[in-house]
Design a protein around this motif. Structure first.
Motif, PDB file in Angstrom:
ATOM      1  N   HIS A 199     -45.315 -40.857  12.909  1.00 56.72           N
ATOM      2  CA  HIS A 199     -46.893 -39.682  13.298  1.00 56.72           C
ATOM      3  C   HIS A 199     -47.213 -39.412  12.031  1.00 56.72           C
ATOM      4  CE1 HIS A 199     -44.204 -37.768  16.702  1.00 56.72           C
ATOM      5  NE2 HIS A 199     -43.662 -37.228  15.988  1.00 56.72           N
ATOM      6  N   GLY A 200     -48.857 -39.067  12.327  1.00 52.18           N
ATOM      7  CA  GLY A 200     -49.237 -38.900  11.341  1.00 52.18           C
ATOM      8  C   GLY A 200     -48.264 -37.971   9.920  1.00 52.18           C
ATOM      9  N   ASP A 201     -48.984 -36.959   9.254  1.00 59.49           N
ATOM     10  CA  ASP A 201     -48.326 -36.345   8.317  1.00 59.49           C
ATOM     11  C   ASP A 201     -47.489 -35.701   8.500  1.00 59.49           C
ATOM     12  OD1 ASP A 201     -47.834 -38.485   4.989  1.00 59.49           O
ATOM     13  OD2 ASP A 201     -49.306 -39.533   6.046  1.00 59.49           O
ATOM     14  N   ALA A 202     -48.673 -34.479   9.735  1.00 59.25           N
ATOM     15  CA  ALA A 202     -48.983 -33.319   9.645  1.00 59.25           C
ATOM     16  C   ALA A 202     -47.903 -33.367  10.795  1.00 59.25           C
ATOM     17  CB  ALA A 202     -49.669 -33.084  10.541  1.00 59.25           C
ATOM     18  N   GLY A 203     -47.141 -34.198  11.820  1.00 60.77           N
ATOM     19  CA  GLY A 203     -46.162 -34.623  12.412  1.00 60.77           C
ATOM     20  C   GLY A 203     -45.256 -34.337  12.021  1.00 60.77           C
ATOM     21  N   LEU A 204     -44.528 -34.841  10.787  1.00 64.50           N
ATOM     22  CA  LEU A 204     -43.839 -35.115  10.209  1.00 64.50           C
ATOM     23  C   LEU A 204     -43.366 -33.830   9.643  1.00 64.50           C
ATOM     24  CD1 LEU A 204     -43.686 -38.314   7.579  1.00 64.50           C
ATOM     25  CD2 LEU A 204     -43.843 -38.399   9.992  1.00 64.50           C
ATOM     26  N   VAL A 205     -43.817 -32.493   9.410  1.00 63.62           N
ATOM     27  CA  VAL A 205     -43.528 -32.098   8.203  1.00 63.62           C
ATOM     28  C   VAL A 205     -43.004 -30.782  10.160  1.00 63.62           C
ATOM     29  CG1 VAL A 205     -44.158 -29.431   8.095  1.00 63.62           C
ATOM     30  CG2 VAL A 205     -44.737 -31.502   6.813  1.00 63.62           C
ATOM     31  N   GLU A 206     -43.725 -30.829  11.237  1.00 62.81           N
ATOM     32  CA  GLU A 206     -43.505 -30.138  12.831  1.00 62.81           C
ATOM     33  C   GLU A 206     -42.072 -30.818  13.098  1.00 62.81           C
ATOM     34  OE1 GLU A 206     -46.788 -30.972  15.582  1.00 62.81           O
ATOM     35  OE2 GLU A 206     -48.409 -29.733  14.020  1.00 62.81           O
ATOM     36  N   ASP A 207     -42.015 -31.875  12.945  1.00 60.95           N
ATOM     37  CA  ASP A 207     -40.902 -32.875  13.178  1.00 60.95           C
ATOM     38  C   ASP A 207     -39.704 -31.913  12.352  1.00 60.95           C
ATOM     39  OD1 ASP A 207     -41.395 -34.159  15.929  1.00 60.95           O
ATOM     40  OD2 ASP A 207     -41.065 -35.733  14.275  1.00 60.95           O
ATOM     41  N   LEU A 208     -39.447 -32.353  11.453  1.00 63.98           N
ATOM     42  CA  LEU A 208     -38.824 -30.863  10.518  1.00 63.98           C
ATOM     43  C   LEU A 208     -38.546 -30.096  10.321  1.00 63.98           C
ATOM     44  CD1 LEU A 208     -39.466 -32.782   6.831  1.00 63.98           C
ATOM     45  CD2 LEU A 208     -37.458 -32.872   7.887  1.00 63.98           C
ATOM     46  N   LEU A 209     -39.793 -28.977  11.021  1.00 61.36           N
ATOM     47  CA  LEU A 209     -40.080 -27.445  11.009  1.00 61.36           C
ATOM     48  C   LEU A 209     -38.877 -26.333  12.285  1.00 61.36           C
ATOM     49  CD1 LEU A 209     -43.273 -26.171   9.564  1.00 61.36           C
ATOM     50  CD2 LEU A 209     -41.171 -25.998   8.377  1.00 61.36           C
ATOM     51  N   GLY A 210     -39.427 -27.946  12.650  1.00 60.26           N
ATOM     52  CA  GLY A 210     -38.850 -27.483  14.675  1.00 60.26           C
ATOM     53  C   GLY A 210     -37.704 -28.440  14.868  1.00 60.26           C
ATOM     54  N   GLY A 211     -36.924 -28.555  13.637  1.00 59.25           N
ATOM     55  CA  GLY A 211     -35.147 -29.715  13.925  1.00 59.25           C
ATOM     56  C   GLY A 211     -34.997 -30.748  14.478  1.00 59.25           C
ATOM     57  N   ALA A 212     -36.348 -30.841  15.172  1.00 54.61           N
ATOM     58  CA  ALA A 212     -35.942 -32.406  16.195  1.00 54.61           C
ATOM     59  C   ALA A 212     -35.473 -33.580  14.993  1.00 54.61           C
ATOM     60  CB  ALA A 212     -36.839 -33.101  16.196  1.00 54.61           C
ATOM     61  N   VAL A 213     -35.671 -33.682  13.856  1.00 57.83           N
ATOM     62  CA  VAL A 213     -35.671 -34.684  12.668  1.00 57.83           C
ATOM     63  C   VAL A 213     -35.036 -34.002  11.633  1.00 57.83           C
ATOM     64  CG1 VAL A 213     -36.398 -35.896  13.281  1.00 57.83           C
ATOM     65  CG2 VAL A 213     -36.950 -34.614  11.222  1.00 57.83           C
ATOM     66  N   ASP A 214     -33.675 -34.454  10.799  1.00 58.33           N
ATOM     67  CA  ASP A 214     -33.369 -34.049   9.524  1.00 58.33           C
ATOM     68  C   ASP A 214     -33.882 -34.865   8.980  1.00 58.33           C
ATOM     69  OD1 ASP A 214     -30.499 -33.660  10.998  1.00 58.33           O
ATOM     70  OD2 ASP A 214     -29.655 -35.063  11.102  1.00 58.33           O
ATOM     71  N   LEU A 215     -34.601 -36.088   8.514  1.00 58.43           N
ATOM     72  CA  LEU A 215     -35.384 -36.297   7.256  1.00 58.43           C
ATOM     73  C   LEU A 215     -36.467 -36.648   7.921  1.00 58.43           C
ATOM     74  CD1 LEU A 215     -32.162 -38.235   6.222  1.00 58.43           C
ATOM     75  CD2 LEU A 215     -33.275 -36.515   4.868  1.00 58.43           C
ATOM     76  N   ALA A 216     -37.870 -37.066   6.545  1.00 56.84           N
ATOM     77  CA  ALA A 216     -38.537 -37.222   7.306  1.00 56.84           C
ATOM     78  C   ALA A 216     -39.630 -38.190   5.965  1.00 56.84           C
ATOM     79  CB  ALA A 216     -39.810 -36.532   7.224  1.00 56.84           C
ATOM     80  N   ILE A 217     -39.572 -39.506   5.999  1.00 49.88           N
ATOM     81  CA  ILE A 217     -40.428 -40.834   4.868  1.00 49.88           C
ATOM     82  C   ILE A 217     -41.963 -40.407   5.177  1.00 49.88           C
ATOM     83  CG2 ILE A 217     -40.734 -42.330   4.121  1.00 49.88           C
ATOM     84  CD1 ILE A 217     -37.862 -41.692   4.402  1.00 49.88           C
ATOM     85  N   THR A 218     -42.462 -39.687   3.830  1.00 55.62           N
ATOM     86  CA  THR A 218     -43.678 -39.416   3.686  1.00 55.62           C
ATOM     87  C   THR A 218     -44.772 -40.092   2.868  1.00 55.62           C
ATOM     88  OG1 THR A 218     -43.057 -37.438   1.811  1.00 55.62           O
ATOM     89  CG2 THR A 218     -42.444 -36.741   4.306  1.00 55.62           C
ATOM     90  N   GLY A 219     -45.536 -39.879   3.407  1.00 60.91           N
ATOM     91  CA  GLY A 219     -46.723 -40.572   2.308  1.00 60.91           C
ATOM     92  C   GLY A 219     -46.933 -39.758   0.905  1.00 60.91           C
ATOM     93  N   GLU A 220     -47.071 -38.275   1.333  1.00 65.41           N
ATOM     94  CA  GLU A 220     -47.661 -37.638   0.004  1.00 65.41           C
ATOM     95  C   GLU A 220     -47.032 -36.389   0.088  1.00 65.41           C
ATOM     96  OE1 GLU A 220     -50.492 -37.935  -2.736  1.00 65.41           O
ATOM     97  OE2 GLU A 220     -49.481 -39.979  -1.890  1.00 65.41           O
ATOM     98  N   GLN A 221     -46.024 -35.714  -1.490  1.00 64.28           N
ATOM     99  CA  GLN A 221     -45.497 -34.660  -0.867  1.00 64.28           C
ATOM    100  C   GLN A 221     -46.236 -33.783   0.007  1.00 64.28           C
ATOM    101  OE1 GLN A 221     -43.476 -32.940  -4.003  1.00 64.28           O
ATOM    102  NE2 GLN A 221     -43.156 -34.632  -4.846  1.00 64.28           N
ATOM    103  N   PRO A 222     -45.299 -33.227   1.022  1.00 62.05           N
ATOM    104  CA  PRO A 222     -46.094 -32.420   1.923  1.00 62.05           C
ATOM    105  C   PRO A 222     -46.256 -30.686   1.576  1.00 62.05           C
ATOM    106  CG  PRO A 222     -43.756 -33.056   3.139  1.00 62.05           C
ATOM    107  CD  PRO A 222     -44.113 -33.562   1.965  1.00 62.05           C
ATOM    108  N   ASP A 223     -47.400 -30.059   1.903  1.00 61.20           N
ATOM    109  CA  ASP A 223     -47.179 -28.834   0.933  1.00 61.20           C
ATOM    110  C   ASP A 223     -47.204 -27.310   2.023  1.00 61.20           C
ATOM    111  OD1 ASP A 223     -48.541 -26.975  -0.471  1.00 61.20           O
ATOM    112  OD2 ASP A 223     -50.667 -26.779   0.282  1.00 61.20           O
ATOM    113  N   HIS A 224     -45.362 -27.430   1.995  1.00 61.62           N
ATOM    114  CA  HIS A 224     -45.036 -26.568   2.793  1.00 61.62           C
ATOM    115  C   HIS A 224     -43.953 -25.416   1.999  1.00 61.62           C
ATOM    116  CE1 HIS A 224     -43.574 -24.112   5.976  1.00 61.62           C
ATOM    117  NE2 HIS A 224     -44.529 -24.376   7.080  1.00 61.62           N
ATOM    118  N   PRO A 225     -43.992 -24.360   2.127  1.00 65.24           N
ATOM    119  CA  PRO A 225     -42.234 -24.266   1.364  1.00 65.24           C
ATOM    120  C   PRO A 225     -41.040 -24.101   1.989  1.00 65.24           C
ATOM    121  CG  PRO A 225     -43.722 -22.304   2.616  1.00 65.24           C
ATOM    122  CD  PRO A 225     -44.506 -23.906   2.489  1.00 65.24           C
TER     123      PRO A 225
END
Length: 205
Positions: free
Chosen positions: A36-62
């Motif tokens: 995905h794009g980075d926004a999709g990575l965070v959605e995958d994590l929050l939704g429990g679809a994935v355990d881990l995400a390799i990110t291009g920059e630090q996600p800005d989410h608490p």
């Protein structure tokens, strides 16, 4: 292992290399990947679809915790017949009037490009947008604009010159993210530790 999610460029080289070296020790572990794009990575994590995400920059989410894997230099990529093609380095401010070729919104590399151009004193004119770093590299080689991109990995000499940027710190962070305080399955935690330990070695290979 639930699928790790990954952005476009590290998915081409970093993630396969890390999986290969991890499976040399744990051949029984199966991976599924989402891209995905980075926004999709965070959605995958929050939704429990994935355990881990390799990110291009630090996600800005608490709820998302990210650890740095490595810092990846960015180069100004120009066409072979560009006026700067013979240089080894360039100020990012120098091509301020050229169209920039960038990833679409939702990819952190686009945000990094716009931030660095701002630090160099200008807002980039967007000429073309794409979803893959290699597509951007090809558009630059065709003379359609310039771009801030990572060095290519695992291929021969690029068709377009990649110039060191001298006036701003042109780089981006690649990290591995998880949901804060969510317990990872054993295989996912082991892969996370493997990535943190070995990413820099893989990047130098």
């Amino acid at each position: 292992m639930r699928p790790p999610s990954l952005p476009a460029h590290p998915g081409h080289w970093l993630v396969p290399a890390l999986i290969r070296s991890y499976r040399a020790e744990r051949p029984d572990v199966r991976f599924d990947l989402r891209q995905h794009g980075d926004a999709g990575l965070v959605e995958d994590l929050l939704g429990g679809a994935v355990d881990l995400a390799i990110t291009g920059e630090q996600p800005d989410h608490p709820q998302v915790e990210s650890r740095r894997l490595l810092i990846e230099p960015l180069r100004l990529v120009v066409s072979p017949d560009h006026r700067f093609a013979g240089r080894r380095s360039v100020r990012l401010a120098d091509p301020a009037g050229d169209p920039f070729i960038v990833l679409k919104r939702g990819f952190s590399l686009r945000d990094v490009t716009q931030r660095l151009c701002g630090e160099a004193g200008f807002a980039p004119e967007i000429g073309f947008e794409g979803e893959e770093v290699e597509t951007l590299r090809g558009l630059v080689a065709a003379g359609l604009g310039v771009a801030l991109l990572p060095d290519p990995h695992g291929i021969g000499a690029p068709a377009a010159p990649h110039l060191r940027v001298s006036d701003v710190p042109a780089s981006r962070e690649i990290g591995i993210a998880r949901i804060r305080d969510r317990r990872l399955p054993a295989a996912s935690e082991q892969f996370r530790e493997h990535a943190l330990k070995n990413a820099r070695t893989v990047a130098r290979a």
